[in-house]
Design a protein around this motif. Sequence first.
Motif, short mmCIF file in Angstrom:
data_model
loop_
_atom_site.label_atom_id
_atom_site.label_comp_id
_atom_site.label_asym_id
_atom_site.label_seq_id
_atom_site.Cartn_x
_atom_site.Cartn_y
_atom_site.Cartn_z
N GLY A 15 0.81 -1.23 0.00
CA GLY A 15 0.00 0.00 0.00
C GLY A 15 0.84 1.27 0.00
O GLY A 15 0.30 2.36 -0.17
N THR A 16 2.13 1.14 0.21
CA THR A 16 3.04 2.29 0.26
C THR A 16 4.31 1.90 -0.50
O THR A 16 5.37 1.75 0.08
CB THR A 16 3.40 2.63 1.72
N TYR A 19 9.77 3.62 -3.31
CA TYR A 19 10.77 3.38 -4.36
C TYR A 19 10.94 1.88 -4.64
O TYR A 19 11.88 1.47 -5.30
CB TYR A 19 12.06 4.11 -4.03
N GLY A 20 10.05 1.06 -4.08
CA GLY A 20 9.95 -0.32 -4.51
C GLY A 20 10.86 -1.32 -3.81
O GLY A 20 10.99 -2.45 -4.26
N GLY A 21 11.46 -0.94 -2.69
CA GLY A 21 12.36 -1.86 -1.99
C GLY A 21 11.63 -3.09 -1.47
O GLY A 21 12.00 -4.23 -1.78
N HIS A 22 10.55 -2.86 -0.72
CA HIS A 22 9.78 -4.00 -0.21
C HIS A 22 9.12 -4.76 -1.37
O HIS A 22 9.06 -5.98 -1.36
CB HIS A 22 8.69 -3.51 0.75
N ASP A 40 0.85 4.09 -4.30
CA ASP A 40 1.49 5.21 -3.63
C ASP A 40 0.81 6.49 -4.11
O ASP A 40 0.29 6.54 -5.22
CB ASP A 40 3.00 5.28 -3.92
N LEU A 41 0.85 7.51 -3.26
CA LEU A 41 0.28 8.81 -3.65
C LEU A 41 1.25 9.61 -4.50
O LEU A 41 0.86 10.55 -5.18
CB LEU A 41 -0.04 9.62 -2.38
N ALA A 65 -2.60 5.97 -5.98
CA ALA A 65 -3.82 6.05 -5.16
C ALA A 65 -3.42 5.97 -3.70
O ALA A 65 -2.33 5.53 -3.37
CB ALA A 65 -4.77 4.90 -5.49
N SER A 66 -4.34 6.39 -2.84
CA SER A 66 -4.12 6.24 -1.40
C SER A 66 -4.49 4.83 -1.00
O SER A 66 -5.41 4.24 -1.58
CB SER A 66 -5.00 7.23 -0.64
N PHE A 67 -3.84 4.34 0.04
CA PHE A 67 -4.24 3.01 0.53
C PHE A 67 -5.66 3.03 1.12
O PHE A 67 -6.26 2.01 1.35
CB PHE A 67 -3.22 2.40 1.49
N ASP A 88 3.89 0.51 4.92
CA ASP A 88 5.14 1.03 5.51
C ASP A 88 4.94 2.55 5.54
O ASP A 88 5.14 3.22 4.53
CB ASP A 88 6.31 0.61 4.59
N LEU A 89 4.48 3.03 6.70
CA LEU A 89 3.87 4.37 6.74
C LEU A 89 4.87 5.51 6.63
O LEU A 89 6.08 5.31 6.70
CB LEU A 89 3.07 4.49 8.04
N GLY A 90 4.32 6.69 6.48
CA GLY A 90 5.15 7.90 6.55
C GLY A 90 5.76 8.29 5.22
O GLY A 90 5.18 8.07 4.17
N VAL A 91 6.95 8.86 5.30
CA VAL A 91 7.61 9.34 4.08
C VAL A 91 8.85 8.50 3.82
O VAL A 91 9.40 7.89 4.73
CB VAL A 91 8.02 10.83 4.19
N GLN A 95 11.92 11.16 -0.30
CA GLN A 95 11.06 12.32 -0.02
C GLN A 95 11.68 13.21 1.06
O GLN A 95 11.67 14.43 0.94
CB GLN A 95 9.66 11.85 0.44
C1 LIG Z 1 8.32 4.75 4.19
S1 LIG Z 1 7.89 5.04 2.52
C2 LIG Z 1 7.75 3.45 1.83
C3 LIG Z 1 9.04 2.95 1.26
C4 LIG Z 1 8.87 1.62 0.56
N1 LIG Z 1 8.46 0.57 1.49
C5 LIG Z 1 10.13 1.19 -0.17
O1 LIG Z 1 10.53 0.02 -0.01
O2 LIG Z 1 10.70 1.99 -0.92
C6 LIG Z 1 6.21 5.53 2.62
C7 LIG Z 1 5.54 5.79 1.28
O3 LIG Z 1 4.13 5.83 1.52
C8 LIG Z 1 3.55 6.79 0.70
N2 LIG Z 1 2.27 7.12 1.33
C9 LIG Z 1 2.05 7.82 2.45
N3 LIG Z 1 0.75 7.88 2.73
C10 LIG Z 1 0.12 7.17 1.75
C11 LIG Z 1 -1.24 6.83 1.49
N4 LIG Z 1 -2.24 7.24 2.27
N5 LIG Z 1 -1.51 6.05 0.44
C12 LIG Z 1 -0.52 5.60 -0.38
N6 LIG Z 1 0.79 5.91 -0.19
C13 LIG Z 1 1.10 6.68 0.87
C14 LIG Z 1 4.56 7.90 0.63
O4 LIG Z 1 4.38 8.67 -0.53
C15 LIG Z 1 5.89 7.10 0.62
O5 LIG Z 1 6.33 6.86 -0.69
#
Ligand SMILES: C[S@@+](CC[C@H](N)C(=O)[O-])C[C@H]1O[C@@H](n2cnc3c(N)ncnc32)[C@H](O)[C@@H]1O
Length: 302
Positions: A15-16, A19-22, A40-41, A65-67, A88-91, A95
Motif C-alpha cells: 500500500g506504500t 521506491y519499490g524496496g519492499h 502510492d500517492l 492512489a491512497s491506501f 510502511d507508513l510515513g515518508v 522524499q
Molecule cells: C516509508 S515510505 C515506503 C518505502 C517503501 N516501502 C520502499 O521500499 O521503498 C512511505 C511511502 O508511503 C507513501 N504514502 C504515504 N501515505 C500514503 C497513502 N495514504 N496512500 C498511499 N501511499 C502513501 C509515501 O508517498 C511514501 O512513498
Amino acid sequence: MSLLRVGPSRTFVDGTVGYGGHAEAILQGSAPDGRLVGLDLDAEALAAAGERLAPFGERVVLVQASFRQLRDVLRAQAIREVDGVLLDLGVSSVQLDRRERGFRFAEETASETALDMRMDPSRGETAADLLAEASEETLADWFGRYGELPGSHRLARAIVEARREAPLRTAADLIRVTREARIGRGRRHHPATLVFQALRIAVNDELVALEEGLAAALSVLKPGGRLCVISYHSLEDRIVKQTFQREERGCICPPRDPICTCGRQPTLRRVHKRTVRPEPEELAANPRSRSARLRAAERLAA
Ligand SMILES: C[S@@+](CC[C@H](N)C(=O)[O-])C[C@H]1O[C@@H](n2cnc3c(N)ncnc32)[C@H](O)[C@@H]1O
C-alpha cells in the motif's frame, strides 16, 4: 517477508510502494507467479518503482492512489481477495531528502525549504496554505493532537499573530515562530520537530487515512492472509495496536454488560503481541529505521 508469508501463487498489496524496496523483495520471494499491486500517492516514487520493478513484467501493477482506496483499486483489477497487505507508513528517505518537498528541515537550509509536505504534490493544500488559513483553534488542536505538544495554544496564537505581518512560507519562518513561542525548549529533539510532525499529519490527513487503510486491508484479506504495518511514531502505532486489539476481541459491548449483544466475532489474530523492532545490524546499516515498529496480524475466517 516471513511475517507476510511471501510465497509463489499468492497475491500481495504493497500500500506504500515508495521506491519499490519492499515490493522487489515480495516479487522475488513470490516467484515465479506471485502477483503484487503497489499503491502510492507520489507519482515520482511510482515512476521510479516502475523502472525498478519492470523485470517482473505482468506480475506487478502500480497505481497512483491512497491506501484508503485499496478496495476500489483491487476491484478495478478484478481482484477480490489477497494473501497479504503491507503498509510502511510515513515518508520515504528520498522524499525526506528532497528539500522542495518540505518534509525535513535543517537549520542551515531552512530558509530555502518550502512548507509543502504533501505526499501527492499535485493536489491538496500545502502546509503553508494550512498555516495561512486555519483558525487559531484548529491550529492548537493539530499541535495538541498530532504533535502532543505542550504549549499548543501558545504556538497557535503566535502563528496567527505572525501571519498578520507576513505569510509563513519557509521552514525558517516556522522555526522562528516556534522559538518565539518558547516551544519544546530543553527537549531531546529540535524544538520544531513535533510542530513539523503535526503539520505533516494535518496536511495528509494521515491518521484518518491509516484508520481507513486498515479497515480496507482487513476487508480484502483472505482467511489466513497477513497484514503487516510499519509505523514510525507513537500516534500511528497506537492506531495500529488499538485496531488489532479491537479486531482480535471481536465483541464491542460495553464491559459492564452481562452478556454480549453485539455478536461480533474476532476477525484477526495478532502474530506477535509486541512490536518487532530493528536488529542492531539493521540500525547500523540504516539509522532511519530506529523508530520503526512492525506489527503483524492474521485474518481469521469470517
Ligand atoms: C516509508 S515510505 C515506503 C518505502 C517503501 N516501502 C520502499 O521500499 O521503498 C512511505 C511511502 O508511503 C507513501 N504514502 C504515504 N501515505 C500514503 C497513502 N495514504 N496512500 C498511499 N501511499 C502513501 C509515501 O508517498 C511514501 O512513498
